[in-house]
Design a protein around this motif. Sequence first.
Motif, PDB file in Angstrom:
ATOM      1  N   HIS A  76      27.477  18.884 -28.207  1.00 46.33           N
ATOM      2  CA  HIS A  76      26.284  18.118 -27.737  1.00 46.33           C
ATOM      3  C   HIS A  76      25.092  18.174 -28.579  1.00 46.33           C
ATOM      4  N   HIS A  77      24.337  17.114 -29.057  1.00 46.02           N
ATOM      5  CA  HIS A  77      23.554  16.953 -29.761  1.00 46.02           C
ATOM      6  C   HIS A  77      22.288  15.824 -29.608  1.00 46.02           C
ATOM      7  N   PHE A  78      21.281  15.750 -30.177  1.00 46.89           N
ATOM      8  CA  PHE A  78      20.253  15.026 -29.992  1.00 46.89           C
ATOM      9  C   PHE A  78      19.515  14.637 -31.072  1.00 46.89           C
ATOM     10  N   ALA A  79      18.953  13.559 -31.342  1.00 49.77           N
ATOM     11  CA  ALA A  79      18.318  13.172 -32.933  1.00 49.77           C
ATOM     12  C   ALA A  79      16.781  12.293 -32.458  1.00 49.77           C
ATOM     13  N   ALA A  80      16.081  12.594 -33.577  1.00 48.81           N
ATOM     14  CA  ALA A  80      14.707  11.846 -33.525  1.00 48.81           C
ATOM     15  C   ALA A  80      14.642  11.666 -34.723  1.00 48.81           C
ATOM     16  N   HIS A 111      23.632  14.076 -26.437  1.00 49.61           N
ATOM     17  CA  HIS A 111      24.950  13.408 -25.973  1.00 49.61           C
ATOM     18  C   HIS A 111      25.875  13.982 -26.888  1.00 49.61           C
ATOM     19  N   PHE A 112      27.134  13.156 -26.741  1.00 54.01           N
ATOM     20  CA  PHE A 112      28.278  13.687 -27.523  1.00 54.01           C
ATOM     21  C   PHE A 112      29.397  12.653 -27.860  1.00 54.01           C
ATOM     22  N   HIS A 113      30.181  12.805 -28.789  1.00 52.50           N
ATOM     23  CA  HIS A 113      31.386  11.774 -29.111  1.00 52.50           C
ATOM     24  C   HIS A 113      32.523  12.376 -28.786  1.00 52.50           C
ATOM     25  N   PRO A 114      33.611  11.657 -28.718  1.00 53.55           N
ATOM     26  CA  PRO A 114      34.900  12.043 -28.672  1.00 53.55           C
ATOM     27  C   PRO A 114      35.514  12.515 -29.798  1.00 53.55           C
ATOM     28  N   THR A 115      35.039  12.147 -31.002  1.00 53.49           N
ATOM     29  CA  THR A 115      35.431  12.263 -32.254  1.00 53.49           C
ATOM     30  C   THR A 115      34.304  12.772 -33.237  1.00 53.49           C
ATOM     31  N   ALA A 116      34.546  13.550 -34.387  1.00 53.19           N
ATOM     32  CA  ALA A 116      33.522  14.094 -35.129  1.00 53.19           C
ATOM     33  C   ALA A 116      32.764  12.827 -35.715  1.00 53.19           C
ATOM     34  N   GLU A 117      31.698  12.988 -36.257  1.00 55.10           N
ATOM     35  CA  GLU A 117      31.007  12.151 -36.971  1.00 55.10           C
ATOM     36  C   GLU A 117      30.253  12.795 -38.345  1.00 55.10           C
ATOM     37  N   GLY A 132      24.147  -1.599 -26.536  1.00 59.48           N
ATOM     38  CA  GLY A 132      23.331  -0.965 -25.454  1.00 59.48           C
ATOM     39  C   GLY A 132      23.067   0.574 -25.162  1.00 59.48           C
ATOM     40  N   VAL A 133      24.321   1.254 -25.699  1.00 63.08           N
ATOM     41  CA  VAL A 133      24.376   2.623 -25.408  1.00 63.08           C
ATOM     42  C   VAL A 133      23.231   3.413 -26.237  1.00 63.08           C
ATOM     43  N   PHE A 134      22.712   2.760 -27.212  1.00 56.20           N
ATOM     44  CA  PHE A 134      21.656   3.392 -27.830  1.00 56.20           C
ATOM     45  C   PHE A 134      20.207   2.976 -27.238  1.00 56.20           C
ATOM     46  N   PRO A 135      19.316   3.853 -27.541  1.00 55.36           N
ATOM     47  CA  PRO A 135      18.167   3.610 -26.822  1.00 55.36           C
ATOM     48  C   PRO A 135      17.536   2.278 -27.540  1.00 55.36           C
ATOM     49  N   LYS A 136      16.691   1.223 -26.797  1.00 52.59           N
ATOM     50  CA  LYS A 136      16.301   0.010 -27.507  1.00 52.59           C
ATOM     51  C   LYS A 136      15.446   0.509 -28.843  1.00 52.59           C
ATOM     52  N   MET A 156      30.087   7.075 -26.571  1.00 50.97           N
ATOM     53  CA  MET A 156      28.828   7.755 -26.668  1.00 50.97           C
ATOM     54  C   MET A 156      28.627   8.316 -25.145  1.00 50.97           C
ATOM     55  N   THR A 157      28.393   9.641 -25.092  1.00 52.12           N
ATOM     56  CA  THR A 157      28.241  10.103 -23.559  1.00 52.12           C
ATOM     57  C   THR A 157      27.083  10.938 -23.299  1.00 52.12           C
ATOM     58  N   TYR A 158      26.207  10.325 -22.638  1.00 48.32           N
ATOM     59  CA  TYR A 158      24.971  11.334 -22.540  1.00 48.32           C
ATOM     60  C   TYR A 158      25.038  12.463 -21.731  1.00 48.32           C
ATOM     61  N   VAL A 159      24.472  13.651 -22.086  1.00 53.81           N
ATOM     62  CA  VAL A 159      24.741  14.790 -21.294  1.00 53.81           C
ATOM     63  C   VAL A 159      24.088  14.722 -19.732  1.00 53.81           C
ATOM     64  N   ASN A 160      22.973  14.127 -19.784  1.00 54.45           N
ATOM     65  CA  ASN A 160      22.188  13.742 -18.672  1.00 54.45           C
ATOM     66  C   ASN A 160      22.553  12.267 -18.512  1.00 54.45           C
ATOM     67  N   PRO A 161      23.225  11.757 -17.503  1.00 54.24           N
ATOM     68  CA  PRO A 161      23.643  10.134 -17.204  1.00 54.24           C
ATOM     69  C   PRO A 161      22.261   9.495 -17.118  1.00 54.24           C
ATOM     70  N   ALA A 162      21.122  10.133 -16.328  1.00 49.96           N
ATOM     71  CA  ALA A 162      20.026   9.284 -16.331  1.00 49.96           C
ATOM     72  C   ALA A 162      19.515   8.769 -17.620  1.00 49.96           C
ATOM     73  N   ASP A 163      19.951   9.523 -18.995  1.00 48.97           N
ATOM     74  CA  ASP A 163      19.110   9.275 -20.150  1.00 48.97           C
ATOM     75  C   ASP A 163      19.956   7.904 -20.898  1.00 48.97           C
TER      76      ASP A 163
END
Length: 155
Positions: free
Chosen positions: A118-122, A74-80, A38-42, A139-146
């Motif tokens: 902080h990064h984004f993807a499409a 968003h960002f993650h606490p570990t590298a990916e 659920g942390v990912f967009p549908k 996964m933490t969104y920079v803008n909590p509304a996202d």
Amino acid sequence: MRILTLPACLVLMVARPLHAQAAPTAQPNLRHWGPAPGVFPKGARMAVVSGDPGKAGPFTIELAMPSGYRIPPHFHPTAETVTVKKGTLLVGMGNTFDASKAKPMQVGDSGSIPANAHHFAAVKGATFITVSAMGPFAMTYVNPADDPQKAAAKP
């Protein structure tokens, strides 16, 4: 007539077991695919390749995303580490989604994103990636509304 038919039948009877012996006996590694957490967009689907993303330690997942899919900053606490298997992944850095600043990753390309960056993807076209990181996944969104989980929790 029967003399010719009997050898033909024998050849057919023997050919099937010989073919079966030549065919690989191991089943391909079938992964259990389901909706991404659920942390990912549908719209994304995910399968675990190795490890357990919910526990401490290394893990690898595969993520399939439909054309036009977007993940806000968003960002993650570990590298990916990400590898593109199909399609085009557009990755940008920063706190604001800006497609003009995203860099394309094509099939076969790999890249790493440091912890807390902080990064984004499409994606362009249906896209399939492999992601490796250390768990537990967060996964933490920079803008909590996202955050899709917070949006779903609103009455």
